[in-house]
Design a protein around this motif. Structure first.
Motif, PDB file in Angstrom:
ATOM      1  N   SER A 234     -49.132 -51.174 -53.535  1.00  7.13           N
ATOM      2  CA  SER A 234     -49.714 -52.048 -52.677  1.00  7.13           C
ATOM      3  C   SER A 234     -49.358 -53.078 -52.926  1.00  7.13           C
ATOM      4  O   SER A 234     -50.564 -53.763 -51.929  1.00  7.13           O
ATOM      5  N   ASN A 235     -48.428 -53.919 -53.506  1.00  8.27           N
ATOM      6  CA  ASN A 235     -48.378 -55.123 -53.694  1.00  8.27           C
ATOM      7  C   ASN A 235     -49.362 -56.109 -52.472  1.00  8.27           C
ATOM      8  O   ASN A 235     -48.391 -55.386 -51.661  1.00  8.27           O
ATOM      9  N   GLU A 236     -49.486 -57.417 -52.412  1.00  7.35           N
ATOM     10  CA  GLU A 236     -50.132 -58.232 -51.367  1.00  7.35           C
ATOM     11  C   GLU A 236     -48.478 -58.764 -50.247  1.00  7.35           C
ATOM     12  O   GLU A 236     -48.905 -58.424 -49.252  1.00  7.35           O
ATOM     13  N   PHE A 237     -47.380 -58.633 -50.530  1.00  6.68           N
ATOM     14  CA  PHE A 237     -46.615 -59.888 -50.237  1.00  6.68           C
ATOM     15  C   PHE A 237     -45.894 -58.292 -49.297  1.00  6.68           C
ATOM     16  O   PHE A 237     -44.242 -58.616 -49.198  1.00  6.68           O
ATOM     17  N   SER A 238     -45.612 -56.985 -49.929  1.00  9.92           N
ATOM     18  CA  SER A 238     -45.528 -56.030 -49.238  1.00  9.92           C
ATOM     19  C   SER A 238     -43.379 -55.969 -49.683  1.00  9.92           C
ATOM     20  O   SER A 238     -43.036 -55.823 -49.497  1.00  9.92           O
ATOM     21  N   LEU A 239     -43.697 -56.321 -50.514  1.00 16.42           N
ATOM     22  CA  LEU A 239     -42.234 -56.018 -51.743  1.00 16.42           C
ATOM     23  C   LEU A 239     -42.250 -54.729 -51.815  1.00 16.42           C
ATOM     24  O   LEU A 239     -42.720 -54.036 -52.794  1.00 16.42           O
ATOM     25  N   PRO A 240     -41.103 -54.042 -51.579  1.00 17.78           N
ATOM     26  CA  PRO A 240     -40.386 -53.216 -51.859  1.00 17.78           C
ATOM     27  C   PRO A 240     -39.735 -53.016 -53.529  1.00 17.78           C
ATOM     28  O   PRO A 240     -39.662 -53.828 -53.698  1.00 17.78           O
ATOM     29  N   ILE A 241     -40.269 -51.408 -54.082  1.00 20.13           N
ATOM     30  CA  ILE A 241     -39.246 -51.300 -55.177  1.00 20.13           C
ATOM     31  C   ILE A 241     -38.155 -51.460 -55.099  1.00 20.13           C
ATOM     32  O   ILE A 241     -37.162 -51.651 -55.659  1.00 20.13           O
ATOM     33  N   ILE A 242     -37.588 -50.171 -53.915  1.00 19.74           N
ATOM     34  CA  ILE A 242     -35.990 -49.721 -53.721  1.00 19.74           C
ATOM     35  C   ILE A 242     -35.937 -50.467 -52.491  1.00 19.74           C
ATOM     36  O   ILE A 242     -37.105 -50.135 -51.360  1.00 19.74           O
ATOM     37  N   ASP A 243     -35.224 -50.909 -52.186  1.00 22.89           N
ATOM     38  CA  ASP A 243     -33.950 -51.291 -51.087  1.00 22.89           C
ATOM     39  C   ASP A 243     -34.016 -49.657 -49.874  1.00 22.89           C
ATOM     40  O   ASP A 243     -33.592 -49.366 -50.197  1.00 22.89           O
ATOM     41  N   ALA A 244     -34.656 -50.584 -48.644  1.00 22.27           N
ATOM     42  CA  ALA A 244     -34.676 -49.084 -47.863  1.00 22.27           C
ATOM     43  C   ALA A 244     -33.157 -48.657 -47.084  1.00 22.27           C
ATOM     44  O   ALA A 244     -33.090 -47.267 -46.944  1.00 22.27           O
ATOM     45  N   GLU A 245     -32.854 -49.217 -47.249  1.00 26.80           N
ATOM     46  CA  GLU A 245     -31.151 -49.368 -46.778  1.00 26.80           C
ATOM     47  C   GLU A 245     -30.031 -49.671 -47.744  1.00 26.80           C
ATOM     48  O   GLU A 245     -29.929 -48.120 -47.778  1.00 26.80           O
ATOM     49  N   SER A 246     -29.830 -50.253 -48.739  1.00 27.26           N
ATOM     50  CA  SER A 246     -28.725 -50.176 -50.233  1.00 27.26           C
ATOM     51  C   SER A 246     -29.331 -48.845 -50.751  1.00 27.26           C
ATOM     52  O   SER A 246     -28.507 -48.274 -51.269  1.00 27.26           O
ATOM     53  N   GLY A 247     -30.371 -48.630 -50.880  1.00 30.48           N
ATOM     54  CA  GLY A 247     -31.282 -47.581 -52.115  1.00 30.48           C
ATOM     55  C   GLY A 247     -31.496 -48.029 -53.662  1.00 30.48           C
ATOM     56  O   GLY A 247     -31.232 -47.170 -54.559  1.00 30.48           O
ATOM     57  N   LYS A 248     -30.971 -49.299 -53.558  1.00 27.88           N
ATOM     58  CA  LYS A 248     -30.921 -49.924 -55.387  1.00 27.88           C
ATOM     59  C   LYS A 248     -32.520 -50.470 -55.292  1.00 27.88           C
ATOM     60  O   LYS A 248     -33.699 -51.148 -54.330  1.00 27.88           O
ATOM     61  N   ALA A 249     -32.673 -50.891 -56.406  1.00 24.94           N
ATOM     62  CA  ALA A 249     -33.878 -52.039 -56.815  1.00 24.94           C
ATOM     63  C   ALA A 249     -33.603 -52.969 -56.298  1.00 24.94           C
ATOM     64  O   ALA A 249     -33.179 -53.792 -55.926  1.00 24.94           O
ATOM     65  N   ALA A 250     -35.106 -53.158 -55.493  1.00 27.57           N
ATOM     66  CA  ALA A 250     -35.387 -54.396 -55.506  1.00 27.57           C
ATOM     67  C   ALA A 250     -36.690 -55.497 -56.142  1.00 27.57           C
ATOM     68  O   ALA A 250     -37.507 -56.244 -55.712  1.00 27.57           O
ATOM     69  N   VAL A 251     -36.944 -55.311 -57.554  1.00 24.61           N
ATOM     70  CA  VAL A 251     -37.237 -56.291 -58.004  1.00 24.61           C
ATOM     71  C   VAL A 251     -37.100 -57.237 -59.023  1.00 24.61           C
ATOM     72  O   VAL A 251     -37.722 -58.246 -59.532  1.00 24.61           O
ATOM     73  N   GLY A 430     -45.774 -57.953 -74.880  1.00 24.92           N
ATOM     74  CA  GLY A 430     -45.647 -58.777 -75.569  1.00 24.92           C
ATOM     75  C   GLY A 430     -43.818 -58.314 -76.177  1.00 24.92           C
ATOM     76  O   GLY A 430     -43.380 -59.084 -76.442  1.00 24.92           O
ATOM     77  N   GLU A 431     -43.833 -57.084 -75.520  1.00 28.49           N
ATOM     78  CA  GLU A 431     -42.395 -56.803 -76.095  1.00 28.49           C
ATOM     79  C   GLU A 431     -41.515 -57.039 -75.165  1.00 28.49           C
ATOM     80  O   GLU A 431     -40.022 -57.283 -75.493  1.00 28.49           O
ATOM     81  N   LEU A 432     -41.195 -57.562 -74.360  1.00 32.33           N
ATOM     82  CA  LEU A 432     -40.635 -58.455 -72.448  1.00 32.33           C
ATOM     83  C   LEU A 432     -41.819 -59.143 -72.135  1.00 32.33           C
ATOM     84  O   LEU A 432     -42.476 -59.440 -72.149  1.00 32.33           O
ATOM     85  N   SER A 433     -40.197 -59.686 -71.684  1.00 36.69           N
ATOM     86  CA  SER A 433     -40.903 -61.745 -70.699  1.00 36.69           C
ATOM     87  C   SER A 433     -40.943 -61.292 -69.595  1.00 36.69           C
ATOM     88  O   SER A 433     -40.347 -59.708 -70.014  1.00 36.69           O
ATOM     89  N   VAL A 434     -41.681 -61.178 -69.268  1.00 34.06           N
ATOM     90  CA  VAL A 434     -41.136 -61.253 -67.804  1.00 34.06           C
ATOM     91  C   VAL A 434     -40.253 -60.443 -66.517  1.00 34.06           C
ATOM     92  O   VAL A 434     -39.714 -59.926 -66.149  1.00 34.06           O
ATOM     93  N   GLU A 435     -39.197 -62.352 -66.858  1.00 38.78           N
ATOM     94  CA  GLU A 435     -37.939 -61.909 -66.552  1.00 38.78           C
ATOM     95  C   GLU A 435     -36.830 -61.059 -67.410  1.00 38.78           C
ATOM     96  O   GLU A 435     -36.545 -60.135 -66.876  1.00 38.78           O
ATOM     97  N   ASP A 436     -37.050 -60.774 -68.764  1.00 35.79           N
ATOM     98  CA  ASP A 436     -36.419 -59.804 -69.331  1.00 35.79           C
ATOM     99  C   ASP A 436     -37.074 -58.622 -68.497  1.00 35.79           C
ATOM    100  O   ASP A 436     -36.401 -56.870 -68.069  1.00 35.79           O
ATOM    101  N   ALA A 437     -38.202 -58.468 -68.386  1.00 36.05           N
ATOM    102  CA  ALA A 437     -39.020 -56.452 -68.035  1.00 36.05           C
ATOM    103  C   ALA A 437     -38.338 -56.697 -66.582  1.00 36.05           C
ATOM    104  O   ALA A 437     -38.205 -55.497 -66.294  1.00 36.05           O
ATOM    105  N   LEU A 438     -37.525 -57.653 -65.488  1.00 38.57           N
ATOM    106  CA  LEU A 438     -38.388 -57.153 -64.581  1.00 38.57           C
ATOM    107  C   LEU A 438     -36.457 -56.664 -64.257  1.00 38.57           C
ATOM    108  O   LEU A 438     -35.424 -56.023 -62.919  1.00 38.57           O
ATOM    109  N   LYS A 439     -35.756 -57.542 -65.349  1.00 41.00           N
ATOM    110  CA  LYS A 439     -34.104 -56.559 -65.458  1.00 41.00           C
ATOM    111  C   LYS A 439     -33.805 -55.783 -65.933  1.00 41.00           C
ATOM    112  O   LYS A 439     -33.352 -54.757 -65.367  1.00 41.00           O
ATOM    113  N   SER A 440     -35.073 -55.217 -67.334  1.00 40.13           N
ATOM    114  CA  SER A 440     -35.185 -53.945 -67.634  1.00 40.13           C
ATOM    115  C   SER A 440     -35.341 -52.972 -65.928  1.00 40.13           C
ATOM    116  O   SER A 440     -35.219 -52.280 -66.030  1.00 40.13           O
ATOM    117  N   ALA A 441     -36.504 -52.975 -65.669  1.00 40.43           N
ATOM    118  CA  ALA A 441     -36.660 -52.105 -64.928  1.00 40.43           C
ATOM    119  C   ALA A 441     -36.033 -52.332 -63.653  1.00 40.43           C
ATOM    120  O   ALA A 441     -35.468 -50.728 -62.902  1.00 40.43           O
TER     121      ALA A 441
END
Length: 457
Positions: A234-251, A430-441
């Motif tokens: 429910s994030n404040e920026f209304s960011l999707p996790i999955i793109d509504a059109e492409s069906g790809k990750a949007a994180v 502390g297992e991943l940096s933010v950048e690496d966690a988003l790539k992994s996600a």
């Protein structure tokens, strides 16, 4: 024409799954009409029709209508939360309720002639089920005819309903479960620290969390924890996790990086990670069971959990980003849908309209259900009949503006928030940096999408 047994089986399977998911985080369940100002009575009063004068011809009685309603609340709750409001204003309408939480699946499959006219449930999951079965119907024309006044609703709630439907109006928002910040007064008293307040920014909350993290009288206290799966969803920026059109990750982008950076810094406060559970739901349990966590960011319905009544607690509005114009989290709405198979869609929308009337919403608010209406009397009545909320800062629920929810992919059903939350947890530990966690996600989400698509072929 879709075979009704397949449609119905898909409906019930989807709703059973939703019931389990939602019950895990909330027991929260109610439900515009151009009705007069809200009454203080919890029971509706049928309108009194004056006797016509001898020169007047009485209007013909409306034709009887039967409507099937599907939902996940118990039958006794259906009577008090739904049926009484409809039959009081529309005695010609009979609602036949089928509850997904108690019905037997094998028996349902044998009933080939039942499809819903009204679906009462969660926003995203039920809509995807409707879309997958081609049961959705656009209510825009009917709402424009005057049955429903959309101006009575929070604009963000209507925006959410339309975002979910690609600009159409397949359903109307009935209740919500927004994020708030709960706090334990006793912990703040031990540290002689000020209580949190409505209107705090994330930076202010960060400084306050540091003040109530540490040891007192041999007990180690943590300043804050979060039910972060729902904070991400429910994030404040209304960011999707999955793109509504492409069906790809949007994180894997700057917006999600800002959210991960912001939330993860709280767990890096020295001492605030000690005793951390690898499950944000268990963290919530520790807040009210062990009483050694000063604050927890969670769904507003969390106060209903057994054990909260033994806590010296209160709540304030969830914090906001200073540059986001007072916009808080999304409201996580429960929606009411009218299906395309409804033989009398106008009567179905009239029934829905009564559930969203000022009177019905006032009664629901008093029992602890947040509303989507702008009506201040309804909003101020939240929790009036709930002993556990007596004296609490319940107005915190509406302090911030709600962010609209983003558009959703119409068919994908993967549990994207849980996948994203799992990668966020690696940042906490502390297992991943933010950048690496988003790539992994991004990688894990796209894999999950591919698996789901393959399973459907």
């Amino acid at each position: 024409m879709i075979h009704k047994s397949r449609v119905f089986s898909a409906l019930i399977a989807s709703m059973l799954l939703l019931t389990v998911i939602l019950s895990a985080c909330s027991k929260n369940e109610t439900a515009p009409s151009s009705s007069p100002p809200a009454s203080e009575s919890a029971s509706p009063s049928p309108s009194v029709t004056p006797s016509p004068s001898p020169s007047e011809t009485p209007s013909p009685e409306p034709e009887p209508v039967e409507l099937s309603v599907f939902g996940s609340i118990p039958e006794d709750a259906f009577e008090s939360q739904i049926n009484q409001w409809v039959t009081a204003k529309h005695p010609n309408i009979t609602l036949n309720y089928l509850c997904s939480c108690i019905l037997n699946m094998p028996d349902l499959k044998a009933q080939k002639d039942i499809t819903p006219d009204i679906l009462f449930g969660a926003a995203e999951g039920d809509l995807r089920m409707l879309l997958g079965s081609n049961l959705q119907t656009d209510l825009t024309t009917l709402s424009d005819s005057g049955i429903v006044d959309l101006n009575r609703f929070d604009p963000a709630s209507i925006a959410t309903a339309k975002n979910f439907s690609g600009g159409k109006l397949y359903g109307l928002p009935e209740s919500s479960n927004p994020m708030v910040l709960f706090y334990n007064k006793d912990v703040f008293d031990k540290f002689n620290a000020p209580y949190p307040t409505d209107g705090m920014t994330w930076d202010q909350l960060y400084e306050l969390a540091k003040q109530v993290t540490g040891s007192k009288d041999g007990v180690k206290y943590r300043g804050i924890s979060m039910f972060y799966r729902f904070a991400l969803l429910s994030n404040e920026f209304s960011l999707p996790i999955i793109d509504a059109e492409s069906g790809k990750a949007a994180v894997n982008n700057d917006g999600w990086k800002r959210i991960f950076d912001n939330l993860s810094r709280f767990y890096k406060i020295p001492g605030n990670q000690e005793g951390y559970e690898r499950d944000s739901g268990l963290e919530l349990n520790k807040f009210y069971e062990q009483k050694n966590i000063a604050m927890v960011l969670s769904l507003s319905s969390s106060y209903k959990r057994p054990g909260f009544e033994e806590l010296n607690w209160d709540m304030v509005a969830a914090p906001t980003f200073e540059d986001n114009n007072g916009i808080g989290f999304q409201s996580l709405p429960t929606m009411i849908y009218v299906t395309d198979t409804a033989a009398n869609k106008e009567a179905a929308l009239q029934a829905v309209n009564e559930l969203l009337s000022d009177e019905a919403q006032l009664a629901a608010a008093k029992e602890g259900k947040p509303t989507h209406l702008l009506n201040e009397e309804v909003r101020k009545a939240f929790g009036a009949n709930v002993p556990l909320l007596e004296g609490k800062n319940v107005s915190a629920i509406y302090y911030n503006k709600f962010a609209p929810s983003p558009a959703i992919h119409p068919t994908l059903t993967l549990n994207a928030p849980s996948i994203l939350a799992y990668e966020f947890e690696k940042v906490i530990l502390g297992e991943l940096s933010v950048e690496d966690a988003l790539k992994s996600a991004e990688t894990e989400l796209d894999k999950a999408v591919e698996m789901e698509l393959a399973s459907k072929q």
